[in-house]
Structures are given as structure tokens and as C-alpha cells.
Scaffold this motif. Structure first.
Motif, PDB file in Angstrom:
ATOM      1  N   THR A  70       2.965 -14.568   6.701  1.00 33.85           N
ATOM      2  CA  THR A  70       3.200 -13.384   5.579  1.00 33.85           C
ATOM      3  C   THR A  70       2.805 -13.682   4.150  1.00 33.85           C
ATOM      4  O   THR A  70       2.376 -13.131   3.271  1.00 33.85           O
ATOM      5  CB  THR A  70       4.823 -13.004   5.759  1.00 33.85           C
ATOM      6  N   ASN A  71       3.082 -15.113   3.649  1.00 32.62           N
ATOM      7  CA  ASN A  71       2.756 -15.317   2.355  1.00 32.62           C
ATOM      8  C   ASN A  71       1.297 -15.632   2.163  1.00 32.62           C
ATOM      9  O   ASN A  71       0.773 -14.913   1.224  1.00 32.62           O
ATOM     10  CB  ASN A  71       3.438 -16.986   2.157  1.00 32.62           C
ATOM     11  N   ILE A  72       0.635 -15.818   2.961  1.00 28.15           N
ATOM     12  CA  ILE A  72      -1.077 -15.710   3.030  1.00 28.15           C
ATOM     13  C   ILE A  72      -1.317 -14.388   3.003  1.00 28.15           C
ATOM     14  O   ILE A  72      -2.346 -13.825   2.041  1.00 28.15           O
ATOM     15  CB  ILE A  72      -1.646 -16.436   4.242  1.00 28.15           C
ATOM     16  N   THR A  73      -0.688 -13.629   3.718  1.00 30.84           N
ATOM     17  CA  THR A  73      -1.206 -12.082   3.617  1.00 30.84           C
ATOM     18  C   THR A  73      -0.930 -11.353   2.221  1.00 30.84           C
ATOM     19  O   THR A  73      -1.631 -10.425   1.664  1.00 30.84           O
ATOM     20  CB  THR A  73      -0.432 -11.528   4.743  1.00 30.84           C
ATOM     21  N   ASN A  74       0.216 -11.813   1.711  1.00 28.47           N
ATOM     22  CA  ASN A  74       0.866 -11.017   0.443  1.00 28.47           C
ATOM     23  C   ASN A  74      -0.347 -11.562  -0.617  1.00 28.47           C
ATOM     24  O   ASN A  74      -0.264 -10.733  -1.431  1.00 28.47           O
ATOM     25  CB  ASN A  74       2.030 -11.685   0.098  1.00 28.47           C
ATOM     26  N   GLU A  75      -1.255 -12.404  -0.515  1.00 22.96           N
ATOM     27  CA  GLU A  75      -2.186 -12.793  -1.330  1.00 22.96           C
ATOM     28  C   GLU A  75      -3.567 -12.388  -0.890  1.00 22.96           C
ATOM     29  O   GLU A  75      -4.496 -13.078  -1.567  1.00 22.96           O
ATOM     30  CB  GLU A  75      -1.984 -14.478  -1.548  1.00 22.96           C
ATOM     31  N   ASN A 127      -0.315  -7.906  -5.725  1.00 22.67           N
ATOM     32  CA  ASN A 127       0.581  -7.473  -5.079  1.00 22.67           C
ATOM     33  C   ASN A 127       0.491  -6.044  -4.388  1.00 22.67           C
ATOM     34  O   ASN A 127       1.271  -5.273  -4.663  1.00 22.67           O
ATOM     35  CB  ASN A 127       1.915  -7.346  -5.962  1.00 22.67           C
ATOM     36  N   TYR A 128      -0.527  -6.127  -3.812  1.00 13.05           N
ATOM     37  CA  TYR A 128      -0.927  -4.808  -3.152  1.00 13.05           C
ATOM     38  C   TYR A 128      -0.112  -4.250  -1.952  1.00 13.05           C
ATOM     39  O   TYR A 128       0.043  -3.343  -1.821  1.00 13.05           O
ATOM     40  CB  TYR A 128      -2.366  -4.666  -2.632  1.00 13.05           C
ATOM     41  N   MET A 129       0.812  -5.243  -1.235  1.00 18.36           N
ATOM     42  CA  MET A 129       1.517  -4.898  -0.085  1.00 18.36           C
ATOM     43  C   MET A 129       2.561  -4.002  -0.479  1.00 18.36           C
ATOM     44  O   MET A 129       3.033  -3.007   0.298  1.00 18.36           O
ATOM     45  CB  MET A 129       2.179  -6.090   0.381  1.00 18.36           C
ATOM     46  N   ASN A 130       3.103  -4.175  -1.834  1.00 16.87           N
ATOM     47  CA  ASN A 130       4.275  -3.300  -2.257  1.00 16.87           C
ATOM     48  C   ASN A 130       3.893  -1.852  -2.406  1.00 16.87           C
ATOM     49  O   ASN A 130       4.565  -0.964  -2.759  1.00 16.87           O
ATOM     50  CB  ASN A 130       5.070  -3.864  -3.746  1.00 16.87           C
ATOM     51  N   LYS A 131       2.512  -1.613  -2.612  1.00 22.80           N
ATOM     52  CA  LYS A 131       2.085  -0.171  -2.887  1.00 22.80           C
ATOM     53  C   LYS A 131       1.562   0.384  -1.358  1.00 22.80           C
ATOM     54  O   LYS A 131       1.154   1.615  -1.346  1.00 22.80           O
ATOM     55  CB  LYS A 131       0.883  -0.258  -3.572  1.00 22.80           C
ATOM     56  N   ILE A 132       1.795  -0.211  -0.260  1.00 24.04           N
ATOM     57  CA  ILE A 132       1.349   0.426   1.070  1.00 24.04           C
ATOM     58  C   ILE A 132       2.565   0.963   1.743  1.00 24.04           C
ATOM     59  O   ILE A 132       3.550   0.509   1.825  1.00 24.04           O
ATOM     60  CB  ILE A 132       0.729  -0.945   1.742  1.00 24.04           C
ATOM     61  N   SER A 133       2.301   2.139   2.286  1.00 27.45           N
ATOM     62  CA  SER A 133       3.494   2.781   3.248  1.00 27.45           C
ATOM     63  C   SER A 133       3.275   2.290   4.632  1.00 27.45           C
ATOM     64  O   SER A 133       2.115   2.219   5.022  1.00 27.45           O
ATOM     65  CB  SER A 133       2.962   4.283   3.053  1.00 27.45           C
ATOM     66  N   VAL A 134       4.511   1.931   4.941  1.00 26.75           N
ATOM     67  CA  VAL A 134       4.474   1.530   6.299  1.00 26.75           C
ATOM     68  C   VAL A 134       5.326   2.446   7.095  1.00 26.75           C
ATOM     69  O   VAL A 134       6.381   2.794   6.723  1.00 26.75           O
ATOM     70  CB  VAL A 134       5.306  -0.115   6.318  1.00 26.75           C
ATOM     71  N   PRO A 135       4.743   2.649   8.409  1.00 26.77           N
ATOM     72  CA  PRO A 135       5.753   3.589   9.374  1.00 26.77           C
ATOM     73  C   PRO A 135       7.202   3.232   9.637  1.00 26.77           C
ATOM     74  O   PRO A 135       7.403   2.075   9.670  1.00 26.77           O
ATOM     75  CB  PRO A 135       4.858   3.775  10.646  1.00 26.77           C
ATOM     76  N   ILE A 136       7.990   4.155   9.588  1.00 26.42           N
ATOM     77  CA  ILE A 136       9.226   3.724  10.008  1.00 26.42           C
ATOM     78  C   ILE A 136       9.677   2.666  11.037  1.00 26.42           C
ATOM     79  O   ILE A 136      10.323   1.753  11.099  1.00 26.42           O
ATOM     80  CB  ILE A 136      10.194   5.171  10.089  1.00 26.42           C
ATOM     81  N   GLN A 192       8.973 -10.098   5.098  1.00 22.94           N
ATOM     82  CA  GLN A 192       9.103 -10.364   3.622  1.00 22.94           C
ATOM     83  C   GLN A 192      10.435 -11.033   3.255  1.00 22.94           C
ATOM     84  O   GLN A 192      10.380 -11.888   2.210  1.00 22.94           O
ATOM     85  CB  GLN A 192       8.981  -8.962   2.822  1.00 22.94           C
ATOM     86  N   LYS A 193      11.530 -10.813   4.049  1.00 23.54           N
ATOM     87  CA  LYS A 193      12.754 -11.366   3.617  1.00 23.54           C
ATOM     88  C   LYS A 193      12.555 -12.863   3.978  1.00 23.54           C
ATOM     89  O   LYS A 193      13.138 -13.951   3.521  1.00 23.54           O
ATOM     90  CB  LYS A 193      13.814 -10.854   4.527  1.00 23.54           C
ATOM     91  N   ILE A 194      11.831 -13.358   4.998  1.00 26.27           N
ATOM     92  CA  ILE A 194      11.522 -14.907   5.428  1.00 26.27           C
ATOM     93  C   ILE A 194      10.909 -15.542   4.165  1.00 26.27           C
ATOM     94  O   ILE A 194      11.235 -16.591   3.885  1.00 26.27           O
ATOM     95  CB  ILE A 194      10.930 -14.840   6.844  1.00 26.27           C
ATOM     96  N   VAL A 195       9.906 -14.721   3.795  1.00 27.02           N
ATOM     97  CA  VAL A 195       9.144 -15.382   2.500  1.00 27.02           C
ATOM     98  C   VAL A 195      10.185 -15.373   1.256  1.00 27.02           C
ATOM     99  O   VAL A 195      10.009 -16.490   0.433  1.00 27.02           O
ATOM    100  CB  VAL A 195       7.873 -14.333   2.074  1.00 27.02           C
TER     101      VAL A 195
END
Length: 263
Positions: free
Chosen positions: A39-44, A205-214, A224-227
Motif C-alpha cells: 500500500t505504501n508503494i501504491t500511494n507513491e 497523493n492522488y489516492m486521496n482524490k479517488i472515489s472508492v465504491p462503498i 491505509q490505516k496499516i500504513v
């Protein structure tokens, strides 16, 4: 014992956090750390291969991984990997597969007749950032490969980041193509400007701008909490242990080649 297995007992400082997260989410300690690293890699994640610039260009690295057809054919290392593992394993053990794919790709370069290419990668191995950049690029390539085969990626942060980047780039590219077809110079300038700005936005920080289905919001929240709880610095340090193991394996696999080619 693999490099990732070694992490479980790596540091007493974060062991309590790992055990707490592992207990709360009902997953194993090593799996918790793997999720954190991936997840840390994905966030970047970057939008384009060229963004993964190092001693060797990101585009050149991607070509060596994905392969190239034609006169100067380069064997696809993903195809080689899939001879041993199926898509399900590629998805389930994506971080492990990425590590193996990086090693396979660099090993293949030492088997290549191109001496200048070997020297470039030998030099790159001395750059502490090279293998990390390469690992991040390979994670991106594997994610794209899985989504291209309609596989739902287990790590939902990686799944939605990959889809969001692809969708955005497709939309912007379509605008550029339409402007060319209509021979509309003003629209073309605007479309290229919008594309450039969007590529810059994806680097921040593009992940924070992405909509994720419920239905997957809770899992993305867990990842994200683990990171957040383990901390980026700790995850980067744990990743460096994996990178050290990768480098040692590459050097060991190609020790004779390195002596013959670069003495």
C-alpha cells in the motif's frame, strides 16, 4: 526463509503495532507488513513509466520487464513468471511476485549480449534508490497486467489507483486525439495543457482524490490505516531489507558474469 519472512522479527520497536493491527484485522503479522509495504508503494504510484527515472530510464526498465517484439526482440519476463505461477498466485502474492520479477529481469540482462546494457545495470545496482524505483515500477506493471486480464486485485488501494490512472489518461488522450482530428489548434493546446496538469496532479497523493465504491471502502481504509500506524519511515526501512536481499541474490546469481564482463 525469504526476505519478507525476516521482517517479522526485524524490529521490537514496531512489533507491538504489528501485533495490534494483526489482531484487530485478524490477519497474520507478515501479511500485515506485506499489506503495509504494498500500500505504501501504491500511494507513491506514478502515472507514466518515464516517471520512474533512475540511473536507467523508467521506459527502458519497463521494456526489459514487459518485453519487446520485432527485430530487437526482448523476452517478456512476465511471460516467464507466468510459466511457473498462474494469475491467481500473481494476485495473491503480488509483492513476492514483484520481488521475484525484478530479480528475474536483472538476471536476464546479465545473460544479454549487450555489454553496454549490462554495464548500465551493474552501475545502477550501486545506486541505493535504483532497486526501490524498479520494485515500484514492477508493482505498477503487474497491477496493469492483472487489470488487463480482468483480475480484481486483492489490494484494493492498488486496484483502484491502477484503474483511476488508466481511466484519467484515457479520457485526456481522447481529448487530444479529437482535437487533432478536428484540426482545432486551440482545443489541442488546452487538451495538452490539461493532460500535463493531470500528470502533475497524479504525482501528489492522488489516492486521496479517488472515489472508492462503498463495498471496498472498508478494505481501502484498513490498508491505509496499516500504513498510517506503522509509519512510512518504518515501511520504507522494512522495504530496504527486502531490497538488500534482492541485491545480494542478483549479485550471487551473476557473480561469474560480473567477473568476466567487468574485470
Amino acid at each position: 526463509m525469504t526476505e519478507i519472512d525476516l521482517i517479522e522479527n526485524w524490529s521490537e520497536q514496531i512489533k507491538g503495532q504489528v501485533e495490534m493491527l494483526s489482531s484487530f484485522y485478524e490477519i497474520g503479522p507478515v501479511e500485515t507488513i506485506k499489506i503495509g509495504i504494498l500500500t505504501n508503494i501504491t500511494n507513491e504510484m506514478f502515472p507514466n513509466y518515464k516517471n520512474y527515472e533512475s540511473v536507467v530510464s523508467g521506459i527502458s526498465q519497463a521494456r526489459m520487464v514487459k518485453g519487446v517484439n520485432g527485430i530487437n526482440k526482448i523476452e517478456s519476463q512476465i511471460d516467464r513468471l507466468l510459466k511457473s505461477y498462474g494469475l491467481d498466485d500473481l494476485n495473491k502474492y503480488l509483492l513476492d511476485m514483484a520481488v521475484e520479477l525484478v530479480v528475474m529481469t536483472i538476471d536476464s540482462i546479465y545473460d544479454n549480449k549487450n555489454t553496454s546494457l549490462k554495464k548500465a545495470y551493474s552501475k545502477a545496482l550501486n545506486d541505493p534508490d535504483f532497486l526501490y524505483i524498479n520494485l515500484k515500477l514492477v508493482v505498477k506493471i503487474l497491477a496493469e497486467y492483472l487489470r488487463g486480464n480482468n483480475v480484481e486485485i486483492d489490494n484494493k488501494t492498488l486496484h483502484y489507483m491502477t484503474d483511476a490512472i488508466k481511466t484519467k489518461k484515457r479520457e485526456l488522450t481522447k481529448k487530444i486525439i479529437n482535437a487533432y482530428m478536428l484540426d482545432d489548434s486551440m482545443a489541442l493546446v488546452e487538451a495538452k495543457k490539461e493532460y500535463k496538469l493531470a500528470m502533475i496532479e497524479m504525482l501528489d497523493n492522488y489516492m486521496n482524490k479517488i472515489s472508492v465504491p462503498i463495498k471496498h471502502a472498508q478494505q481501502v481504509g484498513m490498508e491505509q490505516k496499516i500504513v498510517e500506524k506503522l509509519g512510512k519511515d518504518s515501511l520504507d526501512t522494512m522495504t530496504s531489507i527486502i531490497l538488500f536481499g534482492m541485491k545480494e541474490k542478483i549479485i550471487k546469481n551473476n557473480k561469474m558474469q560480473r567477473v568476466l564482463e567487468f574485470k
